[in-house]
Write a protein that holds these residues in place. Structure first.
Motif, PDB file in Angstrom:
ATOM      1  N   HIS A 426      -1.072  -1.288  -3.369  1.00 51.80           N
ATOM      2  CA  HIS A 426      -1.278  -2.620  -2.817  1.00 51.80           C
ATOM      3  C   HIS A 426      -2.779  -2.907  -2.752  1.00 51.80           C
ATOM      4  CE1 HIS A 426      -1.174  -5.841   0.289  1.00 51.80           C
ATOM      5  NE2 HIS A 426      -0.013  -6.110  -0.267  1.00 51.80           N
ATOM      6  N   PRO A 427      -3.190  -4.180  -2.766  1.00 50.87           N
ATOM      7  CA  PRO A 427      -4.624  -4.495  -2.680  1.00 50.87           C
ATOM      8  C   PRO A 427      -5.322  -3.906  -1.455  1.00 50.87           C
ATOM      9  CG  PRO A 427      -3.425  -6.436  -3.383  1.00 50.87           C
ATOM     10  CD  PRO A 427      -2.391  -5.387  -3.067  1.00 50.87           C
ATOM     11  N   ASP A 428      -4.567  -3.672  -0.369  1.00 48.95           N
ATOM     12  CA  ASP A 428      -5.191  -3.078   0.824  1.00 48.95           C
ATOM     13  C   ASP A 428      -5.264  -1.558   0.737  1.00 48.95           C
ATOM     14  OD1 ASP A 428      -2.644  -2.135   1.264  1.00 48.95           O
ATOM     15  OD2 ASP A 428      -2.285  -3.297   3.080  1.00 48.95           O
ATOM     16  N   SER A 429      -4.993  -1.008  -0.450  1.00 46.81           N
ATOM     17  CA  SER A 429      -5.065   0.432  -0.748  1.00 46.81           C
ATOM     18  C   SER A 429      -3.845   1.220  -0.294  1.00 46.81           C
ATOM     19  CB  SER A 429      -6.345   1.058  -0.159  1.00 46.81           C
ATOM     20  OG  SER A 429      -7.489   0.466  -0.762  1.00 46.81           O
ATOM     21  N   SER A 430      -2.864   0.577   0.305  1.00 42.79           N
ATOM     22  CA  SER A 430      -1.626   1.266   0.649  1.00 42.79           C
ATOM     23  C   SER A 430      -0.866   1.627  -0.628  1.00 42.79           C
ATOM     24  CB  SER A 430      -0.730   0.391   1.535  1.00 42.79           C
ATOM     25  OG  SER A 430      -1.379   0.044   2.727  1.00 42.79           O
ATOM     26  N   VAL A 431      -0.294   2.820  -0.645  1.00 40.55           N
ATOM     27  CA  VAL A 431       0.477   3.255  -1.808  1.00 40.55           C
ATOM     28  C   VAL A 431       1.962   3.176  -1.479  1.00 40.55           C
ATOM     29  CG1 VAL A 431       0.957   5.155  -3.393  1.00 40.55           C
ATOM     30  CG2 VAL A 431      -1.376   4.772  -2.575  1.00 40.55           C
ATOM     31  N   PHE A 432       2.706   2.537  -2.352  1.00 36.21           N
ATOM     32  CA  PHE A 432       4.149   2.371  -2.171  1.00 36.21           C
ATOM     33  C   PHE A 432       4.882   3.155  -3.253  1.00 36.21           C
ATOM     34  CE2 PHE A 432       2.367  -1.121   0.083  1.00 36.21           C
ATOM     35  CZ  PHE A 432       3.280  -1.484   1.060  1.00 36.21           C
ATOM     36  N   TYR A 433       6.027   3.692  -2.857  1.00 34.86           N
ATOM     37  CA  TYR A 433       6.851   4.455  -3.788  1.00 34.86           C
ATOM     38  C   TYR A 433       8.206   3.776  -3.937  1.00 34.86           C
ATOM     39  CZ  TYR A 433       3.374   8.128  -3.322  1.00 34.86           C
ATOM     40  OH  TYR A 433       2.187   8.840  -3.332  1.00 34.86           O
ATOM     41  N   GLY A 434       8.721   3.785  -5.157  1.00 34.90           N
ATOM     42  CA  GLY A 434      10.013   3.177  -5.410  1.00 34.90           C
ATOM     43  C   GLY A 434      10.980   4.158  -6.037  1.00 34.90           C
ATOM     44  N   SER A 435      12.220   4.118  -5.571  1.00 39.16           N
ATOM     45  CA  SER A 435      13.267   4.993  -6.113  1.00 39.16           C
ATOM     46  C   SER A 435      14.420   4.133  -6.622  1.00 39.16           C
ATOM     47  CB  SER A 435      13.783   5.946  -5.027  1.00 39.16           C
ATOM     48  OG  SER A 435      12.738   6.758  -4.534  1.00 39.16           O
ATOM     49  N   PHE A 436      14.902   4.431  -7.815  1.00 37.22           N
ATOM     50  CA  PHE A 436      16.043   3.695  -8.371  1.00 37.22           C
ATOM     51  C   PHE A 436      17.325   4.222  -7.736  1.00 37.22           C
ATOM     52  CE2 PHE A 436      12.850   3.068 -11.695  1.00 37.22           C
ATOM     53  CZ  PHE A 436      12.974   1.702 -11.894  1.00 37.22           C
ATOM     54  N   LEU A 437      18.109   3.306  -7.148  1.00 31.92           N
ATOM     55  CA  LEU A 437      19.368   3.660  -6.506  1.00 31.92           C
ATOM     56  C   LEU A 437      20.510   2.929  -7.205  1.00 31.92           C
ATOM     57  CD1 LEU A 437      18.363   3.334  -2.725  1.00 31.92           C
ATOM     58  CD2 LEU A 437      18.214   5.364  -4.173  1.00 31.92           C
ATOM     59  N   LYS A 438      21.620   3.611  -7.359  1.00 27.79           N
ATOM     60  CA  LYS A 438      22.807   3.006  -7.962  1.00 27.79           C
ATOM     61  C   LYS A 438      23.778   2.557  -6.881  1.00 27.79           C
ATOM     62  CE  LYS A 438      22.672   5.501 -12.366  1.00 27.79           C
ATOM     63  NZ  LYS A 438      22.425   4.269 -13.144  1.00 27.79           N
ATOM     64  N   ASP A 439      24.496   1.481  -7.156  1.00 28.85           N
ATOM     65  CA  ASP A 439      25.534   0.976  -6.254  1.00 28.85           C
ATOM     66  C   ASP A 439      25.005   0.864  -4.823  1.00 28.85           C
ATOM     67  OD1 ASP A 439      27.992   0.053  -5.416  1.00 28.85           O
ATOM     68  OD2 ASP A 439      28.792   2.066  -5.086  1.00 28.85           O
ATOM     69  N   PHE A 440      23.956   0.088  -4.645  1.00 28.57           N
ATOM     70  CA  PHE A 440      23.317  -0.062  -3.335  1.00 28.57           C
ATOM     71  C   PHE A 440      24.273  -0.734  -2.349  1.00 28.57           C
ATOM     72  CE2 PHE A 440      20.778  -2.549  -0.326  1.00 28.57           C
ATOM     73  CZ  PHE A 440      19.974  -1.554   0.200  1.00 28.57           C
ATOM     74  N   GLN A 441      24.361  -0.162  -1.151  1.00 32.31           N
ATOM     75  CA  GLN A 441      25.219  -0.714  -0.094  1.00 32.31           C
ATOM     76  C   GLN A 441      24.454  -0.761   1.221  1.00 32.31           C
ATOM     77  OE1 GLN A 441      28.300  -1.867  -0.587  1.00 32.31           O
ATOM     78  NE2 GLN A 441      28.488  -1.142  -2.701  1.00 32.31           N
ATOM     79  N   SER A 442      24.542  -1.883   1.893  1.00 29.96           N
ATOM     80  CA  SER A 442      23.976  -1.975   3.252  1.00 29.96           C
ATOM     81  C   SER A 442      24.841  -2.923   4.064  1.00 29.96           C
ATOM     82  CB  SER A 442      22.529  -2.468   3.215  1.00 29.96           C
ATOM     83  OG  SER A 442      22.460  -3.827   2.838  1.00 29.96           O
ATOM     84  N   TYR A 443      24.864  -2.689   5.365  1.00 31.21           N
ATOM     85  CA  TYR A 443      25.740  -3.467   6.263  1.00 31.21           C
ATOM     86  C   TYR A 443      24.961  -3.885   7.510  1.00 31.21           C
ATOM     87  CZ  TYR A 443      29.061  -0.874   3.349  1.00 31.21           C
ATOM     88  OH  TYR A 443      29.723  -0.314   2.297  1.00 31.21           O
ATOM     89  N   ARG A 444      23.849  -4.589   7.302  1.00 31.98           N
ATOM     90  CA  ARG A 444      22.982  -4.939   8.421  1.00 31.98           C
ATOM     91  C   ARG A 444      23.579  -6.018   9.334  1.00 31.98           C
ATOM     92  NH1 ARG A 444      20.890  -0.547   7.778  1.00 31.98           N
ATOM     93  NH2 ARG A 444      18.669  -0.224   7.359  1.00 31.98           N
ATOM     94  N   LYS A 445      24.622  -6.696   8.895  1.00 34.15           N
ATOM     95  CA  LYS A 445      25.201  -7.750   9.726  1.00 34.15           C
ATOM     96  C   LYS A 445      26.316  -7.252  10.638  1.00 34.15           C
ATOM     97  CE  LYS A 445      24.247 -11.857   6.949  1.00 34.15           C
ATOM     98  NZ  LYS A 445      24.840 -13.048   6.300  1.00 34.15           N
ATOM     99  N   LEU A 446      26.681  -5.994  10.532  1.00 37.05           N
ATOM    100  CA  LEU A 446      27.647  -5.455  11.494  1.00 37.05           C
ATOM    101  C   LEU A 446      27.094  -5.628  12.904  1.00 37.05           C
ATOM    102  CD1 LEU A 446      28.811  -2.136   9.772  1.00 37.05           C
ATOM    103  CD2 LEU A 446      30.040  -4.306   9.894  1.00 37.05           C
ATOM    104  N   GLN A 447      27.953  -6.031  13.812  1.00 38.51           N
ATOM    105  CA  GLN A 447      27.503  -6.359  15.167  1.00 38.51           C
ATOM    106  C   GLN A 447      27.991  -5.296  16.159  1.00 38.51           C
ATOM    107  OE1 GLN A 447      29.316 -10.190  15.580  1.00 38.51           O
ATOM    108  NE2 GLN A 447      28.013 -11.129  14.012  1.00 38.51           N
TER     109      GLN A 447
END
Length: 552
Positions: A426-447
């Motif tokens: 990133h321009p602020d010198s932070s380093v980011f890492y990315g990983s390829f994931l298959k069949d991504f699932q998330s359930y953030r709207k569960l209450q």
């Protein structure tokens, strides 16, 4: 107005408009603008952080232009509108002689200058504050149904801009108690409420998520005089820059007795006192007090017209301020002009770098509602911000953007890990890492809802599935996030839950499942003040699906 206003005024107004258009076109977006651009991709009557006016401005801008100007065009229009309205409000006989002074005064107000091209909720807030004051002045001189109608619509527009616009309306009305007995004033209020009904309905549909967050969920911190109160006082100087002394001197020496001048003082002092008191509870952001720029511009310019000594010094300081601000504007476009990096610098570069590594797969950013829309804006590819227990909720928590990445192959990007399939800086010198994931699932709207009938019994946990599809329960991890007294999350601990129905393995759409649990012991905190339940698909960090619950 055209017969009374000097040609020089329109010439300078045109120059200002062109300057703002060029600035808007050649300055990269800042993160908040990208976030509000994301709002505008799915128009609604409200959003997690703000009402809908900022999204409407961006949507209209996008009808005329693409790129950055497609986000900021309406801000450029509203900016010149503010100059026109403030000029119209000031009816001093000498104002025609000091057109240049007028422009320099308003141009030197730092945040008002910035909102001349940036598109943020404060941009329409400033415009509609000016329009509200103009209409109120006309209402005082000639109250009629047409002015009441215009006032009502403008008050609604104020509230669609930002919630604390209510302070503008409240303090102006408090300055004139006779309005309580004026049916035309109540007509204006009624029209405003009717216009605001769609947003009220939106709040009800989303269970008042914005109100709950701002009032109950938003993290705070222990009081610090330097960060809170002293910081607030520094902000009072910052919004007026080098002219701060003369602007505030104009305020404290203003003794006009007319009802409109009284309203200007009530509005200014009311906002200043309100946020001064607030500074003993939380940090006050500079833009929260931006509305005083409009009444203060009116008061300061009238003071300038009537005080020769002040006029000379204000002109000199305003000239210096204008030169510095123009240089700062150039720096926003060309970063090497100053050895300082701002968030408008380098965004296209990091986005294009990441896009080249992600290819055509969507990018999921961990804990970054700022980077996700910035990537989507410049890359033209879908993105999503997945928030975990260490991050606050935002628009991505309540909208349908999760559906765009669920079940797909994605690139999961984070700065909290030290390895991955790809990395970028990133321009602020932070380093980011990315990983390829298959069949991504998330359930953030569960209450998640927790209850406890008495102290000797375990906690009860209800999990409701608002999705249109079933959720496999065996794929979920449970955790509890512990917070301090200021609702700052300090720790996450795995949570063991006991199902009321051990045979239930699927949480059906729109259904609710019941568990019980005992709070695990905190490993880092001696006495946590709040806890929240979090869920996640296995392999991901848990979110914050529950409300903060006080630990007795």
């Amino acid at each position: 107005m055209a017969q009374k206003t000097p040609r020089l005024f329109y010439l300078l107004l045109t120059v200002l408009f062109v300057l703002n258009l060029l600035q808007a076109a050649f300055t990269e977006l800042i993160y908040d603008e990208a976030y509000y651009w994301y709002y505008a991709q799915n128009m609604d009557w409200g959003y997690f952080d703000h009402p809908s006016m900022v999204a409407l401005l961006i949507k209209i801008s996008s009808l005329f232009f693409t790129g950055e100007l497609g986000v900021r065009f309406m801000s450029c229009l509203l900016s010149v509108g503010i100059y026109l309205i403030v000029w119209e409000i000031i009816d001093h006989p000498k104002k025609r002689e000091y057109v240049i002074h007028f422009f320099l005064l308003l141009f030197s107000m730092t945040l008002m200058n910035a909102y001349g091209f940036f598109t943020l909720p404060d941009t329409p807030l400033l415009f509609f504050t000016a329009l509200f004051l103009l209409l109120y002045k006309r209402f005082l001189n000639n109250p009629n149904i047409y002015i009441s109608l215009a006032l009502g619509v403008t008050m609604a527009a104020l509230m669609y801009s930002k919630y604390h616009a209510v302070l503008v309306i409240l303090f102006v009305f408090l300055s004139n108690f006779k309005l309580v007995f004026n049916w035309k004033a109540w007509l204006a209020v009624g029209i405003a409420l009717v216009c605001y009904v769609p947003h009220f309905l939106w709040l009800m549909e989303y269970d008042f998520v914005s109100i709950k967050y701002h009032l109950f969920e938003r993290p705070n911190q222990a009081y610090s005089f330097e960060k809170f109160t002293l910081g607030y006082l520094v902000n009072l100087v910052a919004i007026f820059g080098l002219l701060f002394y003369w602007v505030y001197y104009a305020l404290v020496t203003d003794k006009r007795k007319d009802q409109f001048s009284k309203a200007l003082r009530y509005l200014t002092y009311g906002v200043l006192i309100f946020f001064f008191v607030s500074s003993f509870n939380r940090r006050v952001q500079t833009q929260w007090i931006i509305v005083i720029s409009i009444p203060m511009a009116i008061i300061a310019f009238r003071h300038l017209l009537e005080n020769e000594k002040s006029r000379k010094w204000m002109f000199r300081m305003a000239m210096i301020s204008a030169i510095l601000l123009i240089y700062a504007r150039a720096w926003l476009i060309y970063q090497p002009l100053l050895p300082i990096l701002y968030e408008a610098h380098g965004n296209k570069n990091w986005v294009m770098d990441l896009k080249s590594k992600a290819g055509d797969v969507p990018v999921v950013f961990e804990n970054s509602y700022r980077q996700a829309p910035m990537y989507e804006f410049y890359a033209g590819k879908p993105s999503f911000s997945l928030n975990n227990f260490m991050y606050r909720k935002n628009q991505y928590s309540i909208d349908g953007s999760e559906d765009r990445v669920r079940g797909k192959d994605v690139l999961y990007v984070t700065k909290y890990r030290n390895a991955g399939d790809v990395q970028f800086k990133h321009p602020d010198s932070s380093v980011f890492y990315g990983s390829f994931l298959k069949d991504f699932q998330s359930y953030r709207k569960l209450q998640c809802l927790v209850e406890k009938e008495n102290e000797n019994e375990p906690w009860e946990l209800k999990i409701h599935n608002p999705y249109e599809f079933d959720v496999p329960l065996e794929n979920l991890n449970f955790a509890v996030a512990y917070s301090n007294a200021y609702k700052q999350v300090k720790e996450q601990v795995s949570l063991e839950v006991t199902s009321i129905d051990e045979q239930q393995h699927i949480l059906k759409s729109k259904d609710t499942v019941f568990y019980s649990f005992e709070l695990p012991k905190s490993k880092k905190m001696e006495k946590p003040s709040y806890f929240r339940i979090g869920l996640a698909n296995k392999g991901l960090l848990t979110g914050l699906q529950g409300m903060p619950t006080k630990i007795e």
